[in-house]
Motif scaffolding. Structure first.
Motif, PDB file in Angstrom:
ATOM      1  N   HIS A  35       0.860  -1.171   0.000  1.00 51.77           N
ATOM      2  CA  HIS A  35       0.000   0.000   0.000  1.00 51.77           C
ATOM      3  C   HIS A  35       0.901   1.228   0.000  1.00 51.77           C
ATOM      4  CE1 HIS A  35      -2.769   3.124   1.462  1.00 51.77           C
ATOM      5  NE2 HIS A  35      -3.619   2.454   0.719  1.00 51.77           N
ATOM      6  N   GLU A  36       0.566   2.216  -0.847  1.00 50.28           N
ATOM      7  CA  GLU A  36       1.384   3.424  -0.950  1.00 50.28           C
ATOM      8  C   GLU A  36       0.483   4.627  -1.137  1.00 50.28           C
ATOM      9  OE1 GLU A  36       5.226   3.378  -3.087  1.00 50.28           O
ATOM     10  OE2 GLU A  36       4.279   4.896  -4.358  1.00 50.28           O
ATOM     11  N   ILE A  37       0.865   5.730  -0.500  1.00 53.37           N
ATOM     12  CA  ILE A  37       0.140   6.994  -0.611  1.00 53.37           C
ATOM     13  C   ILE A  37       1.156   8.064  -0.995  1.00 53.37           C
ATOM     14  CG2 ILE A  37      -1.177   8.747   0.645  1.00 53.37           C
ATOM     15  CD1 ILE A  37      -2.066   6.539   2.551  1.00 53.37           C
ATOM     16  N   ARG A  38       0.773   8.908  -1.957  1.00 54.21           N
ATOM     17  CA  ARG A  38       1.657  10.018  -2.344  1.00 54.21           C
ATOM     18  C   ARG A  38       0.853  11.300  -2.358  1.00 54.21           C
ATOM     19  NH1 ARG A  38       5.892  10.691  -7.363  1.00 54.21           N
ATOM     20  NH2 ARG A  38       6.477  12.816  -6.834  1.00 54.21           N
ATOM     21  N   ARG A  39       1.417  12.305  -1.715  1.00 50.18           N
ATOM     22  CA  ARG A  39       0.841  13.644  -1.699  1.00 50.18           C
ATOM     23  C   ARG A  39       1.967  14.616  -2.047  1.00 50.18           C
ATOM     24  NH1 ARG A  39      -2.794  10.684  -1.666  1.00 50.18           N
ATOM     25  NH2 ARG A  39      -4.416  10.428  -0.118  1.00 50.18           N
ATOM     26  N   GLY A  40       2.038  15.009  -3.297  1.00 49.51           N
ATOM     27  CA  GLY A  40       3.110  15.895  -3.734  1.00 49.51           C
ATOM     28  C   GLY A  40       4.428  15.145  -3.747  1.00 49.51           C
ATOM     29  N   ASP A  41       5.417  15.665  -3.019  1.00 53.17           N
ATOM     30  CA  ASP A  41       6.729  15.018  -2.970  1.00 53.17           C
ATOM     31  C   ASP A  41       6.882  14.086  -1.776  1.00 53.17           C
ATOM     32  OD1 ASP A  41       7.575  16.284  -5.264  1.00 53.17           O
ATOM     33  OD2 ASP A  41       8.428  18.004  -4.195  1.00 53.17           O
ATOM     34  N   VAL A  42       5.825  13.865  -1.026  1.00 51.01           N
ATOM     35  CA  VAL A  42       5.883  13.006   0.159  1.00 51.01           C
ATOM     36  C   VAL A  42       5.222  11.668  -0.167  1.00 51.01           C
ATOM     37  CG1 VAL A  42       5.205  12.756   2.568  1.00 51.01           C
ATOM     38  CG2 VAL A  42       5.836  15.002   1.689  1.00 51.01           C
ATOM     39  N   VAL A  43       5.987  10.579   0.034  1.00 55.86           N
ATOM     40  CA  VAL A  43       5.490   9.228  -0.234  1.00 55.86           C
ATOM     41  C   VAL A  43       5.576   8.435   1.067  1.00 55.86           C
ATOM     42  CG1 VAL A  43       5.841   7.114  -1.551  1.00 55.86           C
ATOM     43  CG2 VAL A  43       6.305   9.313  -2.601  1.00 55.86           C
ATOM     44  N   GLN A  44       4.508   7.705   1.371  1.00 58.35           N
ATOM     45  CA  GLN A  44       4.497   6.811   2.531  1.00 58.35           C
ATOM     46  C   GLN A  44       3.866   5.501   2.092  1.00 58.35           C
ATOM     47  OE1 GLN A  44       2.232   8.967   5.433  1.00 58.35           O
ATOM     48  NE2 GLN A  44       4.062   9.906   6.319  1.00 58.35           N
ATOM     49  N   GLY A  45       4.392   4.402   2.605  1.00 57.29           N
ATOM     50  CA  GLY A  45       3.815   3.126   2.238  1.00 57.29           C
ATOM     51  C   GLY A  45       4.401   1.990   3.034  1.00 57.29           C
ATOM     52  N   SER A  46       3.902   0.806   2.729  1.00 59.53           N
ATOM     53  CA  SER A  46       4.415  -0.408   3.361  1.00 59.53           C
ATOM     54  C   SER A  46       4.144  -1.576   2.440  1.00 59.53           C
ATOM     55  CB  SER A  46       3.757  -0.638   4.718  1.00 59.53           C
ATOM     56  OG  SER A  46       2.396  -0.948   4.551  1.00 59.53           O
ATOM     57  N   TYR A  47       4.968  -2.610   2.593  1.00 61.36           N
ATOM     58  CA  TYR A  47       4.711  -3.859   1.893  1.00 61.36           C
ATOM     59  C   TYR A  47       5.119  -5.000   2.802  1.00 61.36           C
ATOM     60  CZ  TYR A  47       9.711  -3.981   0.624  1.00 61.36           C
ATOM     61  OH  TYR A  47      11.078  -4.007   0.651  1.00 61.36           O
ATOM     62  N   SER A  48       4.514  -6.157   2.567  1.00 62.55           N
ATOM     63  CA  SER A  48       4.840  -7.331   3.369  1.00 62.55           C
ATOM     64  C   SER A  48       4.839  -8.554   2.469  1.00 62.55           C
ATOM     65  CB  SER A  48       3.829  -7.503   4.505  1.00 62.55           C
ATOM     66  OG  SER A  48       2.557  -7.800   3.980  1.00 62.55           O
ATOM     67  N   LEU A  49       5.620  -9.550   2.886  1.00 60.14           N
ATOM     68  CA  LEU A  49       5.698 -10.795   2.144  1.00 60.14           C
ATOM     69  C   LEU A  49       6.190 -11.884   3.081  1.00 60.14           C
ATOM     70  CD1 LEU A  49       8.998 -11.427   0.920  1.00 60.14           C
ATOM     71  CD2 LEU A  49       8.423  -9.046   0.476  1.00 60.14           C
ATOM     72  N   VAL A  50       5.954 -13.124   2.684  1.00 62.10           N
ATOM     73  CA  VAL A  50       6.402 -14.268   3.471  1.00 62.10           C
ATOM     74  C   VAL A  50       7.734 -14.727   2.898  1.00 62.10           C
ATOM     75  CG1 VAL A  50       5.872 -16.623   4.183  1.00 62.10           C
ATOM     76  CG2 VAL A  50       4.048 -14.940   4.006  1.00 62.10           C
ATOM     77  N   ASP A  51       8.762 -14.715   3.752  1.00 68.63           N
ATOM     78  CA  ASP A  51      10.092 -15.152   3.336  1.00 68.63           C
ATOM     79  C   ASP A  51      10.169 -16.672   3.316  1.00 68.63           C
ATOM     80  OD1 ASP A  51      11.283 -12.684   2.894  1.00 68.63           O
ATOM     81  OD2 ASP A  51      11.836 -12.438   4.995  1.00 68.63           O
ATOM     82  N   PRO A  52      11.130 -17.242   2.607  1.00 68.17           N
ATOM     83  CA  PRO A  52      11.257 -18.701   2.550  1.00 68.17           C
ATOM     84  C   PRO A  52      11.539 -19.352   3.913  1.00 68.17           C
ATOM     85  CG  PRO A  52      12.517 -17.693   0.785  1.00 68.17           C
ATOM     86  CD  PRO A  52      12.019 -16.591   1.656  1.00 68.17           C
ATOM     87  N   ASP A  53      12.068 -18.563   4.871  1.00 66.82           N
ATOM     88  CA  ASP A  53      12.343 -19.151   6.181  1.00 66.82           C
ATOM     89  C   ASP A  53      11.118 -19.211   7.080  1.00 66.82           C
ATOM     90  OD1 ASP A  53      12.033 -16.497   6.804  1.00 66.82           O
ATOM     91  OD2 ASP A  53      13.981 -16.261   7.782  1.00 66.82           O
ATOM     92  N   GLY A  54       9.943 -18.811   6.570  1.00 62.54           N
ATOM     93  CA  GLY A  54       8.705 -18.912   7.328  1.00 62.54           C
ATOM     94  C   GLY A  54       8.385 -17.684   8.150  1.00 62.54           C
ATOM     95  N   THR A  55       9.085 -16.596   7.950  1.00 58.55           N
ATOM     96  CA  THR A  55       8.773 -15.363   8.658  1.00 58.55           C
ATOM     97  C   THR A  55       8.087 -14.384   7.712  1.00 58.55           C
ATOM     98  OG1 THR A  55      10.921 -14.396   8.113  1.00 58.55           O
ATOM     99  CG2 THR A  55      10.758 -15.591  10.200  1.00 58.55           C
ATOM    100  N   LYS A  56       7.324 -13.486   8.331  1.00 58.59           N
ATOM    101  CA  LYS A  56       6.651 -12.448   7.550  1.00 58.59           C
ATOM    102  C   LYS A  56       7.488 -11.178   7.673  1.00 58.59           C
ATOM    103  CE  LYS A  56       2.365  -9.880   7.104  1.00 58.59           C
ATOM    104  NZ  LYS A  56       1.019  -9.679   7.650  1.00 58.59           N
ATOM    105  N   ARG A  57       7.909 -10.650   6.544  1.00 59.47           N
ATOM    106  CA  ARG A  57       8.699  -9.419   6.517  1.00 59.47           C
ATOM    107  C   ARG A  57       7.771  -8.272   6.147  1.00 59.47           C
ATOM    108  NH1 ARG A  57      13.019  -8.269   1.985  1.00 59.47           N
ATOM    109  NH2 ARG A  57      12.340 -10.376   1.559  1.00 59.47           N
ATOM    110  N   THR A  58       7.766  -7.226   6.975  1.00 60.70           N
ATOM    111  CA  THR A  58       6.974  -6.029   6.716  1.00 60.70           C
ATOM    112  C   THR A  58       7.927  -4.851   6.668  1.00 60.70           C
ATOM    113  OG1 THR A  58       5.100  -6.960   7.908  1.00 60.70           O
ATOM    114  CG2 THR A  58       5.061  -4.593   7.511  1.00 60.70           C
ATOM    115  N   VAL A  59       7.836  -4.068   5.614  1.00 60.80           N
ATOM    116  CA  VAL A  59       8.700  -2.895   5.435  1.00 60.80           C
ATOM    117  C   VAL A  59       7.804  -1.666   5.372  1.00 60.80           C
ATOM    118  CG1 VAL A  59      10.399  -1.774   3.961  1.00 60.80           C
ATOM    119  CG2 VAL A  59      10.369  -4.263   4.152  1.00 60.80           C
ATOM    120  N   ASN A  60       8.024  -0.746   6.301  1.00 61.76           N
ATOM    121  CA  ASN A  60       7.340   0.550   6.287  1.00 61.76           C
ATOM    122  C   ASN A  60       8.343   1.574   5.786  1.00 61.76           C
ATOM    123  OD1 ASN A  60       4.898  -0.386   7.479  1.00 61.76           O
ATOM    124  ND2 ASN A  60       5.954  -0.453   9.445  1.00 61.76           N
TER     125      ASN A  60
END
Length: 144
Positions: free
Chosen positions: A72-97
């Motif tokens: 999910h990503e939001i952009r307002r002018g030159d400001v961008v905020q977002g996050s994404y998540s995925l399941v890694d092969p080692d069985g953990t969930k990685r979330t990046v903000n």
């Protein structure tokens, strides 16, 4: 060598004359010059520019393959905020903000958390047993 010079001189003479030997061209009439029109000046239309403004997102959750991810990503002018998540092969969930703006640049914070359910591993297919067959005997026959 002299022959080459004579042939070269003949070609030069023909090229300067502009017509082949034995051909008398009709007299060409030159047309009056065409009136020249000045080019039309181009007008540049400035399109209104507004700062970028959008919301974007997607999610995938496939229980058959275990593929699970979202963004999910939001952009307002030159400001961008977002996050994404995925399941890694080692069985953990990685979330990046992440966030990006002209003052602070790009910054990302990564979180990893174990999943309650182990990821689904691909199932290996067992091949059917291979039976050994004798190769057919080769017969040498003369077809002459």
């Amino acid at each position: 060598m002299v022959f080459k010079l004579v042939v070269l001189a003949a070609f030069v003479a023909v090229a300067k004359a502009g017509v082949p030997f034995g051909y008398s061209a009709p007299v060409a009439h030159v047309a009056a010059p065409v009136a020249y029109a000045a080019p039309i000046p181009r007008t540049i239309i400035a399109e209104p520019s507004a700062p970028a403004h959008y919301d974007f997102g997607y999610a995938v959750n496939d229980p058959l393959t275990g593929d699970s991810k979202s963004q999910h990503e939001i952009r307002r002018g030159d400001v961008v905020q977002g996050s994404y998540s995925l399941v890694d092969p080692d069985g953990t969930k990685r979330t990046v903000n992440y966030a990006a703006d002209p003052h602070n640049g790009f910054n990302a914070v990564v979180h990893k958390e174990p999943l309650a359910v182990a990821p689904i591993a691909p199932v290996a297919r067992i091949a059917a047993p291979v039976h050994a067959y004798a190769a057919p005997a080769l017969h040498h026959a003369s077809y002459y």
